[in-house]
Design a protein around this motif. Structure first.
Motif, mmCIF file in Angstrom:
data_model
loop_
_atom_site.group_PDB
_atom_site.id
_atom_site.type_symbol
_atom_site.label_atom_id
_atom_site.label_comp_id
_atom_site.label_asym_id
_atom_site.label_seq_id
_atom_site.Cartn_x
_atom_site.Cartn_y
_atom_site.Cartn_z
ATOM 1 N N ARG A 196 5.338 -1.341 -5.463
ATOM 2 C CA ARG A 196 4.217 -1.086 -4.684
ATOM 3 C C ARG A 196 4.855 -0.382 -3.479
ATOM 4 O O ARG A 196 3.825 0.048 -2.751
ATOM 5 C CB ARG A 196 3.352 -2.210 -4.588
ATOM 6 N N GLU A 232 0.076 2.273 -7.455
ATOM 7 C CA GLU A 232 -1.371 1.832 -7.687
ATOM 8 C C GLU A 232 -2.158 3.357 -8.201
ATOM 9 O O GLU A 232 -3.363 2.889 -8.489
ATOM 10 C CB GLU A 232 -1.681 1.335 -6.549
ATOM 11 N N LYS A 233 -1.674 4.316 -7.717
ATOM 12 C CA LYS A 233 -2.355 5.478 -8.364
ATOM 13 C C LYS A 233 -1.957 5.893 -9.711
ATOM 14 O O LYS A 233 -2.618 6.846 -10.269
ATOM 15 C CB LYS A 233 -2.087 6.978 -7.509
ATOM 16 N N ASN A 234 -0.980 5.219 -10.390
ATOM 17 C CA ASN A 234 -0.637 5.518 -11.728
ATOM 18 C C ASN A 234 -0.283 6.824 -11.926
ATOM 19 O O ASN A 234 -0.567 7.476 -12.860
ATOM 20 C CB ASN A 234 -1.684 4.960 -12.829
ATOM 21 N N ASP A 235 0.496 7.324 -10.909
ATOM 22 C CA ASP A 235 1.178 8.627 -11.087
ATOM 23 C C ASP A 235 1.784 8.954 -11.940
ATOM 24 O O ASP A 235 2.981 8.151 -12.167
ATOM 25 C CB ASP A 235 1.751 8.733 -9.404
ATOM 26 N N HIS A 294 -1.766 0.570 -13.351
ATOM 27 C CA HIS A 294 -0.667 1.246 -12.250
ATOM 28 C C HIS A 294 0.552 1.766 -13.140
ATOM 29 O O HIS A 294 0.661 1.763 -14.430
ATOM 30 C CB HIS A 294 -0.256 -0.012 -11.644
ATOM 31 N N ALA A 296 4.179 5.034 -3.572
ATOM 32 C CA ALA A 296 2.573 5.560 -3.366
ATOM 33 C C ALA A 296 1.949 5.615 -4.703
ATOM 34 O O ALA A 296 0.978 5.823 -4.982
ATOM 35 C CB ALA A 296 2.625 6.807 -2.487
ATOM 36 N N GLY A 297 2.931 6.075 -5.607
ATOM 37 C CA GLY A 297 2.205 6.587 -6.886
ATOM 38 C C GLY A 297 2.206 5.388 -7.840
ATOM 39 O O GLY A 297 1.499 5.419 -8.759
ATOM 40 N N LYS A 332 0.722 -1.399 0.017
ATOM 41 C CA LYS A 332 0.035 0.090 -0.124
ATOM 42 C C LYS A 332 0.939 1.336 0.061
ATOM 43 O O LYS A 332 0.635 2.286 0.736
ATOM 44 C CB LYS A 332 -0.891 0.060 1.266
ATOM 45 N N GLY A 333 1.872 1.300 -0.820
ATOM 46 C CA GLY A 333 2.559 2.476 -0.972
ATOM 47 C C GLY A 333 3.580 2.946 0.109
ATOM 48 O O GLY A 333 4.096 3.953 0.261
ATOM 49 N N ARG A 362 -4.745 -3.858 -14.162
ATOM 50 C CA ARG A 362 -4.677 -3.065 -13.400
ATOM 51 C C ARG A 362 -3.986 -1.585 -14.052
ATOM 52 O O ARG A 362 -3.128 -2.031 -14.760
ATOM 53 C CB ARG A 362 -3.791 -3.227 -12.228
#
Ligand code: ADP
Ligand code: MG
Length: 399
Positions: free
Chosen positions: A118, A124-127, A153, A121-122, A64-65, A151
């Motif tokens: 992972r 899973e947000k596909n930052d 990502h 933090a970016g 989770k980042g 996903r």
């Protein structure tokens, strides 16, 4: 399908950022099943042979980042190096100065594994900022993780938008097999959908009835269809509240010219126990205490005849409670027949799904199928007709 493969890439001296699936089973910090590591070997070896610097990018579990030491990818290094017969370097970060220093130290043909992406933090947000930071260490991007392609990502989708992107060998094989099964298949196409519940496979059923020539429904979910047609299924697993949905799917199938094959006889028992006393019943003879646990012999014979009459088979979900013999019989017999046809070149046989893979392993036929997908969620979303962002990003590259 219009994605580029490694055959299209100029590899010599290039830094290849390769997204792999190293989300392997681990116990006490050791890899307990190296199937996924072995799946990545063809891509890694092809890149090394072409003189690329191989930089492996993967996730492990769900940190989770945040940096979670127990979720480090470090335990993968040793088994991977053994499989490759070559050293594998490791960087404690997937981006930043540590990653850059490790990448800068690579020679053509070298292999480096970056830490769990992972932890960022970016991811899973596909930052886009993370995609840019990752891209700074690569000249090209190779996606070999079909199982993560559902996903969007940074490492599965975002990177394909900032670097020249290619499908790895495993990804290419999987996409070609899936295309041969549902994209542009040889007809007639037969589907088998089994498993426990209709509710978990609604999108899948609705998509398939629009694409297949025949669809055999088995397993617990067939009970819901039978009950919707007025069959008394006794004490069987059945989602009676989905009767309308089942009737709707039957109507759509009819309208789209997809022949539905529902069970015509069943194997019942009062208990789900290994070796439990079981009886074959016609549909009008199911008792109040009976539980339907497998397809009957007439149903199986009809399914086998349908396979013989088909050019392509796509299969998800066991036909019975295959974990508890003798209720594995229909699944195992059907799997054996499909495998024989596939081996003889008469049937393109593609299957996937967690329990389906387990059932085909019980039958011992995985090797003989044309393709068995271990991708889980991504395979199901593909069967549901959904666009997989990781695949779409590869396709859009070519335009
Ligand atoms: P997959 O993981 O391949 O997508 P599912 O999870 O949908 O497959 O279904 C697998 C489960 O369905 C198995 O655990 C099996 O025991 C169960 N199942 C199959 N037939 C029946 C049945 N008649 N009654 C109850 N459960 C069944
Ligand atoms: Mg399952």
């Amino acid at each position: 399908m219009t994605f580029k493969t490694l055959d299209d890439a100029d590899l010599a001296g290039k830094r290849a950022l390769v997204r792999v699936d190293f989300n392997v089973p681990m116990a006490d910090g050791r890899v307990t099943d190296d199937t996924r590591l072995r799946a990545a070997l063809p891509t890694i070896e092809k890149l090394r042979k072409g003189g690329a610097k191989v930089i492996l990018l993967a996730h492990f579990d769900r940190p989770k980042g945040k940096r979670v030491p127990e979720m480090s990818l470090k335990p993968v290094v040793e088994p991977l190096a053994k499989l490759l017969g070559a050293p594998v370097a490791f960087a404690d970060d997937s981006v930043g100065p540590t990653a850059k220093a490790a990448v800068d130290a690579l020679q053509p043909g070298d292999v480096l594994l970056l830490e769990n992406v992972r932890f960022e933090a970016g991811e899973e947000k596909n930052d886009p900022a993370l995609a840019q930071a990752l891209a700074a260490n690569g000249d090209l991007y190779v996606n070999d993780a079909f199982s993560a392609a559902h996903r969007a990502h940074a490492s599965t989708e975002g990177l394909a938008r900032v670097l020249p992107a290619y499908a790895g060998e495993q990804m290419r094989r999987e996409l070609q097999a899936l295309d041969a099964a549902l994209g542009a298949p040889k007809r007639p196409v037969l589907g088998i959908v089994g498993g426990s519940k209709v509710s978990t496979k609604l999108d899948l059923l609705n998509n398939l009835v629009g694409k297949l020539d025949r669809l055999a429904i088995g397993g617990g979910m067939a009970n819901t269809f039978l009950a919707a047609q007025g069959v008394d299924v006794g004490a069987s697993l059945c989602e009676h509240d989905l009767a309308d949905t089942a009737r709707q799917i039957m109507a759509t199938a009819k309208a789209k010219g997809c022949e539905l094959l529902l069970p015509v006889d069943v194997v019942v028992a009062e208990k789900v126990e290994p070796g439990a006393a079981s009886t074959v019943r016609d549909l009008d003879a199911i008792g109040a205490a009976d539980r339907i646990l497998d397809a009957g012999p007439k149903t199986l014979a009809r399914l086998i005849a349908a396979m013989d009459a088909s050019a392509t088979l796509v299969w998800n979900g066991p036909l019975g409670v295959f974990e508890v013999p003798p209720f594995d019989k229909a699944t195992v017999d059907a799997a054996n027949h499909a495998a024989q046809l596939a081996k003889a070149g008469k049937l393109v046989a593609v299957a996937g799904g967690g329990d389906t893979v387990a059932a085909l392993n019980v039958a011992g036929v995985t090797e003989d199928f044309t393709f068995v997908s271990t991708a889980g969620g991504a395979f199901l979303e593909w069967m549901e007709g959904k666009t997989l962002p990781g695949v779409a990003a590869l396709n859009e590259q070519v335009g």
